[in-house]
Design an enzyme around this catalytic site. Structure first.
Site, PDB file in Angstrom:
ATOM      1  N   GLY A   1     -15.921  16.389 -52.997  1.00  0.00           N
ATOM      2  CA  GLY A   1     -14.517  16.011 -53.049  1.00  0.00           C
ATOM      3  C   GLY A   1     -14.331  14.598 -52.527  1.00  0.00           C
ATOM      4  N   LYS A   2     -13.206  13.993 -52.844  1.00  0.00           N
ATOM      5  CA  LYS A   2     -12.887  12.657 -52.316  1.00  0.00           C
ATOM      6  C   LYS A   2     -11.392  12.425 -52.462  1.00  0.00           C
ATOM      7  CE  LYS A   2     -15.268   9.197 -50.502  1.00  0.00           C
ATOM      8  NZ  LYS A   2     -16.416   9.379 -49.599  1.00  0.00           N
TER       9      LYS A   2
END
Length: 423
Positions: free
Chosen positions: A111-112
Protein backbone atom coordinates in the site's frame (compact mmCIF):
# COMPACT_ATOMS: atom_id res chain seq x y z
CA UNK A 1 12.90 12.96 -30.22
CA UNK A 2 14.27 15.70 -27.99
CA UNK A 3 16.02 15.03 -24.68
CA UNK A 4 13.21 16.85 -22.86
CA UNK A 5 10.58 14.59 -24.45
CA UNK A 6 12.62 11.47 -23.63
CA UNK A 7 12.86 12.57 -20.00
CA UNK A 8 9.10 13.19 -19.88
CA UNK A 9 8.31 9.70 -21.18
CA UNK A 10 10.71 8.02 -18.74
CA UNK A 11 9.67 10.05 -15.69
CA UNK A 12 6.43 8.17 -14.94
CA UNK A 13 7.29 5.75 -12.15
CA UNK A 14 4.19 3.64 -12.81
CA UNK A 15 5.21 3.05 -16.43
CA UNK A 16 8.69 2.06 -15.28
CA UNK A 17 7.37 -0.40 -12.71
CA UNK A 18 5.02 -2.05 -15.20
CA UNK A 19 7.93 -2.47 -17.63
CA UNK A 20 9.94 -4.20 -14.92
CA UNK A 21 6.99 -6.42 -13.99
CA UNK A 22 6.46 -7.58 -17.57
CA UNK A 23 10.17 -8.35 -17.90
CA UNK A 24 9.96 -10.57 -14.82
CA UNK A 25 6.71 -12.08 -16.05
CA UNK A 26 8.43 -13.27 -19.19
CA UNK A 27 11.15 -14.91 -17.10
CA UNK A 28 8.56 -16.67 -14.91
CA UNK A 29 6.34 -17.62 -17.85
CA UNK A 30 3.32 -15.68 -16.57
CA UNK A 31 0.39 -15.12 -18.93
CA UNK A 32 -0.88 -11.66 -19.88
CA UNK A 33 -4.01 -11.93 -17.72
CA UNK A 34 -1.88 -12.56 -14.63
CA UNK A 35 0.43 -9.66 -15.47
CA UNK A 36 -2.55 -7.37 -15.99
CA UNK A 37 -3.91 -8.37 -12.58
CA UNK A 38 -0.55 -7.71 -10.94
CA UNK A 39 -0.02 -4.36 -12.66
CA UNK A 40 -3.24 -2.78 -11.37
CA UNK A 41 -4.09 -1.93 -7.75
CA UNK A 42 -7.01 -3.60 -6.02
CA UNK A 43 -8.27 -0.21 -4.89
CA UNK A 44 -7.31 3.46 -5.18
CA UNK A 45 -8.95 5.93 -2.83
CA UNK A 46 -8.86 9.56 -4.02
CA UNK A 47 -9.94 12.27 -1.62
CA UNK A 48 -10.37 16.03 -1.69
CA UNK A 49 -9.04 17.42 1.58
CA UNK A 50 -10.28 20.84 2.65
CA UNK A 51 -9.03 22.69 5.72
CA UNK A 52 -9.43 26.22 7.01
CA UNK A 53 -6.06 27.99 6.97
CA UNK A 54 -4.72 30.16 9.76
CA UNK A 55 -5.66 33.15 7.60
CA UNK A 56 -9.29 31.98 7.56
CA UNK A 57 -9.20 30.97 3.90
CA UNK A 58 -10.23 27.54 2.64
CA UNK A 59 -7.32 25.40 1.41
CA UNK A 60 -7.90 22.38 -0.84
CA UNK A 61 -5.54 19.45 -1.42
CA UNK A 62 -5.77 16.13 -3.24
CA UNK A 63 -4.85 12.91 -1.48
CA UNK A 64 -4.64 9.22 -2.38
CA UNK A 65 -4.25 5.78 -0.83
CA UNK A 66 -3.38 2.95 -3.21
CA UNK A 67 -3.99 -0.62 -2.05
CA UNK A 68 -2.11 -2.66 -4.62
CA UNK A 69 -2.27 -6.29 -3.50
CA UNK A 70 -3.40 -8.12 -0.35
CA UNK A 71 -2.66 -11.73 -1.33
CA UNK A 72 -0.02 -12.07 1.40
CA UNK A 73 -1.67 -9.93 4.07
CA UNK A 74 -2.92 -6.43 4.91
CA UNK A 75 -1.69 -3.50 2.84
CA UNK A 76 1.44 -1.86 4.23
CA UNK A 77 3.23 1.29 3.15
CA UNK A 78 3.93 4.91 3.96
CA UNK A 79 2.13 8.21 3.43
CA UNK A 80 4.07 11.08 1.88
CA UNK A 81 3.39 14.82 1.77
CA UNK A 82 4.87 16.42 -1.34
CA UNK A 83 3.85 18.98 -3.97
CA UNK A 84 4.85 16.40 -6.61
CA UNK A 85 2.58 13.56 -5.48
CA UNK A 86 0.45 12.06 -8.26
CA UNK A 87 -1.96 9.15 -8.42
CA UNK A 88 0.38 7.23 -10.76
CA UNK A 89 3.28 7.70 -8.35
CA UNK A 90 1.26 6.45 -5.39
CA UNK A 91 0.09 3.38 -7.34
CA UNK A 92 3.64 2.60 -8.46
CA UNK A 93 4.99 2.93 -4.93
CA UNK A 94 2.26 0.63 -3.61
CA UNK A 95 3.32 -1.94 -6.22
CA UNK A 96 6.92 -1.67 -5.05
CA UNK A 97 5.72 -2.27 -1.48
CA UNK A 98 4.00 -5.49 -2.59
CA UNK A 99 7.26 -6.86 -3.97
CA UNK A 100 9.29 -5.55 -1.04
CA UNK A 101 7.09 -7.17 1.60
CA UNK A 102 7.02 -10.42 -0.35
CA UNK A 103 10.80 -10.54 -0.79
CA UNK A 104 11.38 -9.99 2.94
CA UNK A 105 8.79 -12.71 3.77
CA UNK A 106 6.69 -10.20 5.69
CA UNK A 107 2.95 -10.93 6.18
CA UNK A 108 1.87 -7.89 4.18
CA UNK A 109 0.62 -6.75 0.84
CA UNK A 110 1.52 -3.40 -0.69
CA UNK A 111 0.00 0.00 0.00
CA UNK A 112 1.01 3.65 -0.31
CA UNK A 113 -0.52 7.03 0.35
CA UNK A 114 0.17 10.64 -0.43
CA UNK A 115 -1.13 14.18 -0.28
CA UNK A 116 -0.17 16.76 -2.87
CA UNK A 117 1.01 19.54 -0.58
CA UNK A 118 4.13 21.52 0.20
CA UNK A 119 4.28 21.05 3.98
CA UNK A 120 6.78 23.91 4.30
CA UNK A 121 3.98 26.30 3.33
CA UNK A 122 1.66 25.15 6.13
CA UNK A 123 1.69 26.02 9.81
CA UNK A 124 1.92 23.21 12.36
CA UNK A 125 -1.80 23.57 13.10
CA UNK A 126 -2.61 23.39 9.39
CA UNK A 127 -0.48 20.24 9.05
CA UNK A 128 -2.33 18.66 11.96
CA UNK A 129 -5.71 19.58 10.46
CA UNK A 130 -4.63 18.19 7.08
CA UNK A 131 -3.46 14.92 8.64
CA UNK A 132 -6.62 14.44 10.68
CA UNK A 133 -8.86 15.23 7.71
CA UNK A 134 -7.01 12.66 5.58
CA UNK A 135 -7.74 9.95 8.15
CA UNK A 136 -11.36 11.08 8.42
CA UNK A 137 -11.75 10.51 4.69
CA UNK A 138 -10.01 7.11 4.44
CA UNK A 139 -10.55 5.52 7.87
CA UNK A 140 -13.04 2.96 6.53
CA UNK A 141 -10.20 1.43 4.52
CA UNK A 142 -7.69 1.24 7.40
CA UNK A 143 -7.11 -1.24 10.22
CA UNK A 144 -4.30 -3.27 11.79
CA UNK A 145 -5.45 -6.27 9.73
CA UNK A 146 -6.54 -4.21 6.70
CA UNK A 147 -4.12 -1.38 5.83
CA UNK A 148 -1.31 -0.09 8.03
CA UNK A 149 0.19 3.31 7.03
CA UNK A 150 3.60 4.57 8.15
CA UNK A 151 5.79 7.67 7.68
CA UNK A 152 7.33 8.52 4.32
CA UNK A 153 8.60 11.74 2.72
CA UNK A 154 7.77 14.76 4.92
CA UNK A 155 5.80 12.70 7.45
CA UNK A 156 7.06 11.54 10.84
CA UNK A 157 6.08 10.09 14.23
CA UNK A 158 4.04 13.20 15.05
CA UNK A 159 2.04 12.71 11.84
CA UNK A 160 1.37 9.11 12.87
CA UNK A 161 0.27 10.30 16.32
CA UNK A 162 -2.30 12.61 14.70
CA UNK A 163 -3.41 9.79 12.41
CA UNK A 164 -3.82 7.39 15.33
CA UNK A 165 -5.68 9.83 17.56
CA UNK A 166 -8.11 10.72 14.78
CA UNK A 167 -8.66 7.05 13.92
CA UNK A 168 -9.46 6.23 17.58
CA UNK A 169 -11.85 9.19 17.84
CA UNK A 170 -13.75 8.16 14.71
CA UNK A 171 -13.86 4.38 15.15
CA UNK A 172 -13.73 3.99 18.92
CA UNK A 173 -11.08 1.30 18.40
CA UNK A 174 -8.00 1.78 20.60
CA UNK A 175 -5.73 -0.17 18.25
CA UNK A 176 -2.21 1.20 18.23
CA UNK A 177 -1.14 -1.30 15.53
CA UNK A 178 -3.09 0.54 12.80
CA UNK A 179 -0.12 2.86 12.22
CA UNK A 180 3.62 2.28 12.58
CA UNK A 181 6.47 4.74 12.95
CA UNK A 182 4.68 6.22 15.96
CA UNK A 183 6.23 8.02 18.95
CA UNK A 184 7.48 5.64 21.65
CA UNK A 185 4.74 6.89 23.98
CA UNK A 186 2.18 5.42 21.57
CA UNK A 187 3.78 2.05 20.99
CA UNK A 188 6.50 3.12 18.59
CA UNK A 189 9.99 1.66 18.77
CA UNK A 190 13.12 3.77 18.69
CA UNK A 191 14.75 1.87 15.84
CA UNK A 192 11.90 2.74 13.44
CA UNK A 193 13.41 6.22 13.13
CA UNK A 194 16.58 4.84 11.56
CA UNK A 195 15.54 1.35 10.41
CA UNK A 196 15.55 2.20 6.69
CA UNK A 197 19.06 3.66 6.87
CA UNK A 198 20.21 0.72 8.98
CA UNK A 199 18.83 -1.65 6.35
CA UNK A 200 20.48 0.20 3.45
CA UNK A 201 23.83 0.19 5.25
CA UNK A 202 23.51 -3.51 6.11
CA UNK A 203 22.75 -4.43 2.50
CA UNK A 204 25.58 -2.19 1.24
CA UNK A 205 27.97 -3.98 3.58
CA UNK A 206 26.84 -7.46 2.50
CA UNK A 207 26.95 -6.51 -1.19
CA UNK A 208 30.39 -4.93 -0.83
CA UNK A 209 31.64 -8.12 0.81
CA UNK A 210 30.37 -10.20 -2.12
CA UNK A 211 31.14 -7.93 -5.07
CA UNK A 212 33.87 -5.36 -4.40
CA UNK A 213 36.14 -6.85 -1.75
CA UNK A 214 34.53 -5.55 1.42
CA UNK A 215 33.09 -2.42 2.99
CA UNK A 216 36.23 -1.37 4.87
CA UNK A 217 37.69 1.69 3.14
CA UNK A 218 35.08 1.69 0.35
CA UNK A 219 34.41 5.18 -1.02
CA UNK A 220 30.70 5.94 -0.76
CA UNK A 221 28.55 8.67 -2.32
CA UNK A 222 25.02 9.21 -1.02
CA UNK A 223 22.49 11.31 -2.92
CA UNK A 224 19.92 12.49 -0.41
CA UNK A 225 20.76 13.44 3.16
CA UNK A 226 17.38 13.24 4.82
CA UNK A 227 16.41 10.47 7.22
CA UNK A 228 17.47 7.57 5.00
CA UNK A 229 20.64 9.09 3.58
CA UNK A 230 21.95 10.50 6.84
CA UNK A 231 21.44 7.31 8.86
CA UNK A 232 22.87 5.24 6.01
CA UNK A 233 25.96 7.46 6.13
CA UNK A 234 26.19 7.14 9.91
CA UNK A 235 26.00 3.33 9.94
CA UNK A 236 28.32 2.88 6.94
CA UNK A 237 30.84 5.16 8.59
CA UNK A 238 30.69 2.95 11.70
CA UNK A 239 31.23 -0.10 9.47
CA UNK A 240 34.47 1.36 8.13
CA UNK A 241 33.31 2.87 4.85
CA UNK A 242 34.54 6.31 3.77
CA UNK A 243 31.74 8.76 2.93
CA UNK A 244 33.20 11.02 0.22
CA UNK A 245 30.06 12.66 -1.16
CA UNK A 246 26.59 13.68 0.03
CA UNK A 247 23.83 15.92 -1.30
CA UNK A 248 20.31 17.14 -0.72
CA UNK A 249 17.88 19.25 -2.73
CA UNK A 250 20.21 22.27 -2.41
CA UNK A 251 23.20 20.53 -3.95
CA UNK A 252 26.11 18.48 -2.68
CA UNK A 253 29.73 18.28 -1.67
CA UNK A 254 32.57 15.90 -2.57
CA UNK A 255 35.65 15.39 -0.40
CA UNK A 256 38.26 12.74 -1.18
CA UNK A 257 39.45 13.06 2.42
CA UNK A 258 36.04 11.94 3.63
CA UNK A 259 33.08 13.77 5.08
CA UNK A 260 32.49 13.99 8.82
CA UNK A 261 28.89 12.71 9.02
CA UNK A 262 28.12 14.32 12.39
CA UNK A 263 29.52 17.64 11.19
CA UNK A 264 27.44 17.38 8.01
CA UNK A 265 24.31 16.82 10.10
CA UNK A 266 25.13 19.89 12.19
CA UNK A 267 25.50 21.92 8.98
CA UNK A 268 22.07 20.76 7.80
CA UNK A 269 20.49 21.69 11.12
CA UNK A 270 22.10 25.13 11.24
CA UNK A 271 21.91 26.15 7.56
CA UNK A 272 19.20 23.97 6.02
CA UNK A 273 21.41 22.22 3.46
CA UNK A 274 24.45 19.96 3.39
CA UNK A 275 25.74 22.01 0.43
CA UNK A 276 27.07 24.44 3.06
CA UNK A 277 29.51 21.85 4.44
CA UNK A 278 32.70 23.93 4.73
CA UNK A 279 35.19 21.49 3.21
CA UNK A 280 35.46 19.74 -0.14
CA UNK A 281 34.13 20.66 -3.56
CA UNK A 282 30.60 21.93 -4.19
CA UNK A 283 28.71 19.91 -6.84
CA UNK A 284 25.22 19.64 -8.29
CA UNK A 285 23.17 16.51 -7.73
CA UNK A 286 23.79 15.54 -11.35
CA UNK A 287 27.55 15.89 -10.90
CA UNK A 288 27.42 13.92 -7.66
CA UNK A 289 25.72 10.94 -9.33
CA UNK A 290 28.50 10.63 -11.89
CA UNK A 291 31.46 11.23 -9.56
CA UNK A 292 34.08 8.56 -8.97
CA UNK A 293 33.31 6.18 -6.08
CA UNK A 294 33.03 2.52 -5.15
CA UNK A 295 29.43 2.58 -3.91
CA UNK A 296 26.69 4.96 -5.07
CA UNK A 297 23.55 5.16 -2.93
CA UNK A 298 20.68 7.18 -4.47
CA UNK A 299 18.57 7.86 -1.36
CA UNK A 300 16.37 10.76 -2.48
CA UNK A 301 13.67 10.39 -5.14
CA UNK A 302 12.87 8.22 -8.14
CA UNK A 303 14.26 8.29 -11.69
CA UNK A 304 17.48 10.20 -10.90
CA UNK A 305 19.60 7.81 -12.98
CA UNK A 306 18.32 7.68 -16.55
CA UNK A 307 19.50 6.85 -20.06
CA UNK A 308 21.35 10.15 -20.27
CA UNK A 309 23.52 9.96 -17.15
CA UNK A 310 23.75 6.16 -16.72
CA UNK A 311 26.70 5.92 -19.18
CA UNK A 312 28.64 8.36 -16.96
CA UNK A 313 28.13 6.59 -13.61
CA UNK A 314 31.53 5.55 -12.21
CA UNK A 315 30.46 3.45 -9.20
CA UNK A 316 31.16 -0.28 -9.03
CA UNK A 317 28.07 -0.92 -6.93
CA UNK A 318 24.72 0.90 -6.73
CA UNK A 319 22.52 0.37 -3.67
CA UNK A 320 19.04 1.83 -4.09
CA UNK A 321 18.18 3.70 -0.92
CA UNK A 322 15.28 5.44 -2.68
CA UNK A 323 12.34 3.81 -4.43
CA UNK A 324 12.87 3.49 -8.19
CA UNK A 325 15.96 5.73 -8.59
CA UNK A 326 16.89 4.01 -11.89
CA UNK A 327 14.66 4.09 -14.96
CA UNK A 328 14.21 0.88 -16.97
CA UNK A 329 16.49 2.26 -19.69
CA UNK A 330 19.17 3.10 -17.13
CA UNK A 331 18.88 -0.42 -15.73
CA UNK A 332 19.85 -1.89 -19.09
CA UNK A 333 22.77 0.49 -19.56
CA UNK A 334 24.10 -0.13 -16.05
CA UNK A 335 23.78 -3.90 -16.52
CA UNK A 336 25.69 -3.78 -19.82
CA UNK A 337 28.44 -1.82 -18.09
CA UNK A 338 28.84 -4.53 -15.45
CA UNK A 339 27.81 -2.36 -12.51
CA UNK A 340 26.02 -4.34 -9.79
CA UNK A 341 22.68 -2.90 -8.64
CA UNK A 342 21.04 -3.91 -5.37
CA UNK A 343 17.35 -3.11 -6.00
CA UNK A 344 15.11 -0.93 -3.86
CA UNK A 345 12.77 -3.76 -2.91
CA UNK A 346 15.62 -5.26 -0.91
CA UNK A 347 17.99 -2.37 -0.20
CA UNK A 348 15.56 0.00 1.52
CA UNK A 349 13.30 -2.62 3.11
CA UNK A 350 14.70 -1.93 6.58
CA UNK A 351 11.92 0.59 7.11
CA UNK A 352 9.12 -1.88 6.62
CA UNK A 353 11.00 -4.53 8.62
CA UNK A 354 11.18 -2.00 11.46
CA UNK A 355 7.47 -1.34 10.99
CA UNK A 356 6.79 -5.07 11.16
CA UNK A 357 8.63 -5.33 14.48
CA UNK A 358 6.58 -2.41 15.84
CA UNK A 359 3.28 -3.79 14.47
CA UNK A 360 3.89 -7.29 15.83
CA UNK A 361 4.87 -5.82 19.20
CA UNK A 362 1.67 -3.74 19.30
CA UNK A 363 -0.48 -6.70 18.27
CA UNK A 364 1.00 -8.99 20.92
CA UNK A 365 1.28 -6.41 23.68
CA UNK A 366 4.92 -7.36 24.14
CA UNK A 367 7.94 -5.28 25.11
CA UNK A 368 11.08 -5.22 22.97
CA UNK A 369 14.32 -3.33 23.53
CA UNK A 370 15.94 -1.19 20.84
CA UNK A 371 18.93 -3.54 20.74
CA UNK A 372 16.68 -6.56 20.19
CA UNK A 373 14.76 -4.74 17.46
CA UNK A 374 17.99 -3.56 15.80
CA UNK A 375 19.33 -7.12 15.73
CA UNK A 376 16.07 -8.40 14.23
CA UNK A 377 16.33 -5.85 11.41
CA UNK A 378 20.00 -6.58 10.68
CA UNK A 379 19.40 -10.35 10.73
CA UNK A 380 16.31 -10.13 8.48
CA UNK A 381 18.11 -7.91 5.96
CA UNK A 382 21.26 -10.05 5.97
CA UNK A 383 19.31 -13.29 5.54
CA UNK A 384 17.24 -11.81 2.70
CA UNK A 385 20.39 -10.66 0.89
CA UNK A 386 22.08 -14.04 1.28
CA UNK A 387 18.98 -15.88 0.06
CA UNK A 388 18.80 -13.65 -3.01
CA UNK A 389 22.53 -13.99 -3.68
CA UNK A 390 22.39 -17.80 -3.51
CA UNK A 391 19.21 -18.02 -5.61
CA UNK A 392 20.75 -15.75 -8.23
CA UNK A 393 23.93 -17.80 -8.36
CA UNK A 394 22.06 -21.11 -8.47
CA UNK A 395 19.17 -20.42 -10.87
CA UNK A 396 19.40 -17.08 -12.67
CA UNK A 397 23.09 -16.22 -12.89
CA UNK A 398 22.55 -14.64 -16.32
CA UNK A 399 20.05 -12.13 -14.91
CA UNK A 400 20.63 -8.94 -12.93
CA UNK A 401 19.80 -8.91 -9.23
CA UNK A 402 16.75 -6.65 -9.66
CA UNK A 403 15.15 -9.11 -12.03
CA UNK A 404 15.89 -12.06 -9.74
CA UNK A 405 14.68 -10.20 -6.64
CA UNK A 406 11.45 -9.27 -8.38
CA UNK A 407 11.09 -12.82 -9.70
CA UNK A 408 11.26 -14.18 -6.15
CA UNK A 409 8.80 -11.58 -4.89
CA UNK A 410 6.33 -11.84 -7.79
CA UNK A 411 6.37 -15.63 -7.72
CA UNK A 412 5.39 -15.69 -4.06
CA UNK A 413 2.51 -13.26 -4.66
CA UNK A 414 1.30 -15.26 -7.67
CA UNK A 415 1.40 -18.52 -5.71
CA UNK A 416 -0.58 -16.90 -2.88
CA UNK A 417 -3.16 -15.52 -5.32
CA UNK A 418 -3.56 -18.93 -6.96
CA UNK A 419 -3.90 -20.65 -3.58
CA UNK A 420 -6.67 -18.19 -2.65
CA UNK A 421 -8.43 -18.59 -5.99
CA UNK A 422 -7.69 -15.04 -7.10
CA UNK A 423 -6.06 -16.17 -10.37
Amino acid sequence: MTKAMEELLTSNLFVQQVKKLYKVGELLGLDLDTLEALSQPERVIQVKIQIRGSDGKLKTFMGWRSQHNSALGPYKGGVRYSPNVTQDEVIALSMIMTWKNSLLLLPYGGGKGGIRVDPKKLTLKELEDLSRKYVQLIHNYLGSDVDIPAPDINTNPQTMAWFLDEYIKITGEVDFAVFTGKPSELGGIGVRLYSTGLGVATIAREAANKFIGGIEGSRVIIQGFGNVGSFTAKFLNEMGAKIIGVSDIGGGVISDDGIDVNKALEVVQSTGSVVNYPEGKKVTNEELLTSDCDILIPAAVENVINKFNAPKVKAKLIVEGANGPLTADADEIIKQRGIVVIPDILANAGGVVGSYVEWANNKSGGIISDEEAKKLIIDRMTNAFNALYEFHKRKFADQDLRTVAMALAVDRVVRAMKARGLL
